[in-house]
Design a protein around this motif. Structure first.
Motif, mmCIF file in Angstrom:
data_model
loop_
_atom_site.group_PDB
_atom_site.id
_atom_site.type_symbol
_atom_site.label_atom_id
_atom_site.label_comp_id
_atom_site.label_asym_id
_atom_site.label_seq_id
_atom_site.Cartn_x
_atom_site.Cartn_y
_atom_site.Cartn_z
ATOM 1 N N ILE A 1 31.278 33.242 45.208
ATOM 2 C CA ILE A 1 32.720 33.424 45.008
ATOM 3 C C ILE A 1 32.966 34.449 43.907
ATOM 4 O O ILE A 1 33.848 35.294 44.015
ATOM 5 C CB ILE A 1 33.388 32.074 44.676
ATOM 6 N N LEU A 2 32.164 34.389 42.846
ATOM 7 C CA LEU A 2 32.313 35.322 41.734
ATOM 8 C C LEU A 2 32.092 36.761 42.190
ATOM 9 O O LEU A 2 32.873 37.650 41.845
ATOM 10 C CB LEU A 2 31.349 34.951 40.601
ATOM 11 N N GLU B 1 33.439 44.002 30.242
ATOM 12 C CA GLU B 1 34.150 44.974 31.078
ATOM 13 C C GLU B 1 35.470 44.396 31.588
ATOM 14 O O GLU B 1 36.468 45.100 31.706
ATOM 15 C CB GLU B 1 33.267 45.418 32.244
ATOM 16 N N CYS B 2 35.471 43.112 31.870
ATOM 17 C CA CYS B 2 36.688 42.425 32.307
ATOM 18 C C CYS B 2 37.736 42.456 31.192
ATOM 19 O O CYS B 2 38.911 42.752 31.438
ATOM 20 C CB CYS B 2 36.345 40.994 32.711
ATOM 21 N N ARG C 1 37.441 36.182 34.117
ATOM 22 C CA ARG C 1 36.935 35.855 32.777
ATOM 23 C C ARG C 1 36.572 34.378 32.676
ATOM 24 O O ARG C 1 35.516 34.031 32.157
ATOM 25 C CB ARG C 1 37.969 36.245 31.720
ATOM 26 N N ARG C 2 37.419 33.510 33.191
ATOM 27 C CA ARG C 2 37.126 32.069 33.155
ATOM 28 C C ARG C 2 35.848 31.740 33.916
ATOM 29 O O ARG C 2 35.028 30.941 33.468
ATOM 30 C CB ARG C 2 38.297 31.281 33.722
ATOM 31 N N VAL D 1 28.280 31.637 32.089
ATOM 32 C CA VAL D 1 27.429 31.953 30.931
ATOM 33 C C VAL D 1 27.176 30.688 30.102
ATOM 34 O O VAL D 1 26.033 30.408 29.706
ATOM 35 C CB VAL D 1 28.038 33.078 30.069
ATOM 36 N N MET D 2 28.216 29.923 29.858
ATOM 37 C CA MET D 2 28.057 28.697 29.059
ATOM 38 C C MET D 2 27.134 27.699 29.766
ATOM 39 O O MET D 2 26.291 27.076 29.117
ATOM 40 C CB MET D 2 29.420 28.068 28.775
#
Length: 116
Positions: free
Chosen positions: A5-6, A70-71, A103-104, A110-111
C-alpha cells in the motif's frame, strides 16, 4: 495492484506531483520551485521502491527515513507554492493530506522496524 500500500500511495503521490508540475509550468510559476517540488515529490516513492531491494534491515530503514525527509520537503514546497498564490486552496489541501498520510505510514513503518 502491487503488494505494498505504501508503494502504491507513494507512486500515486509522485504521479500527482508530475501532473501538478506540468500545470504549474503552463501557469508560468517559477521553475526553481517547480523543480524542487518535482525532485522531492517523486523521490518519496523512488526511495520506498528502492527499499524493497535493501541490503539489510538498516539499509531498509535508511531508505524509508530518506523517503520521510523527502515527504517533509515536499510539504514545504507545497506550502510555499500555496502561500505565493501558485496553488489553489483545494490543490494544497489535497496534496498536504497525501503528504500527511504518507508521513504517518513511513513513521509507523520505521518505528516498527526499529523496535524489533
Amino acid at each position: 495492484m502491487s503488494d505494498s500500500i505504501l508503494r502504491d500511495k507513494s507512486k500515486d503521490f509522485a504521479k500527482g506531483i508530475v501532473f501538478l508540475s506540468r500545470e504549474l509550468k503552463q501557469n508560468s510559476v517559477e521553475s526553481a520551485l517547480i523543480n524542487q517540488l518535482l525532485r522531492c515529490g517523486t523521490s518519496v516513492g523512488a526511495n520506498i521502491h528502492e527499499a524493497q531491494y535493501a541490503q539489510g534491515t538498516k539499509d531498509f530503514i535508511s531508505k524509508l527515513e530518506i523517503a520521510l525527509k523527502e515527504c517533509n520537503e515536499s510539504e514545504y514546497w507545497l506550502e510555499l507554492l500555496f502561500e505565493t498564490n501558485s496553488l489553489t486552496e483545494a490543490e494544497f489541501k489535497n496534496f498536504k493530506a497525501k503528504c500527511i498520510e504518507l508521513r504517518r505510514m513511513l513513521v509507523s513503518s520505521v518505528m516498527t522496524l526499529k523496535s524489533k
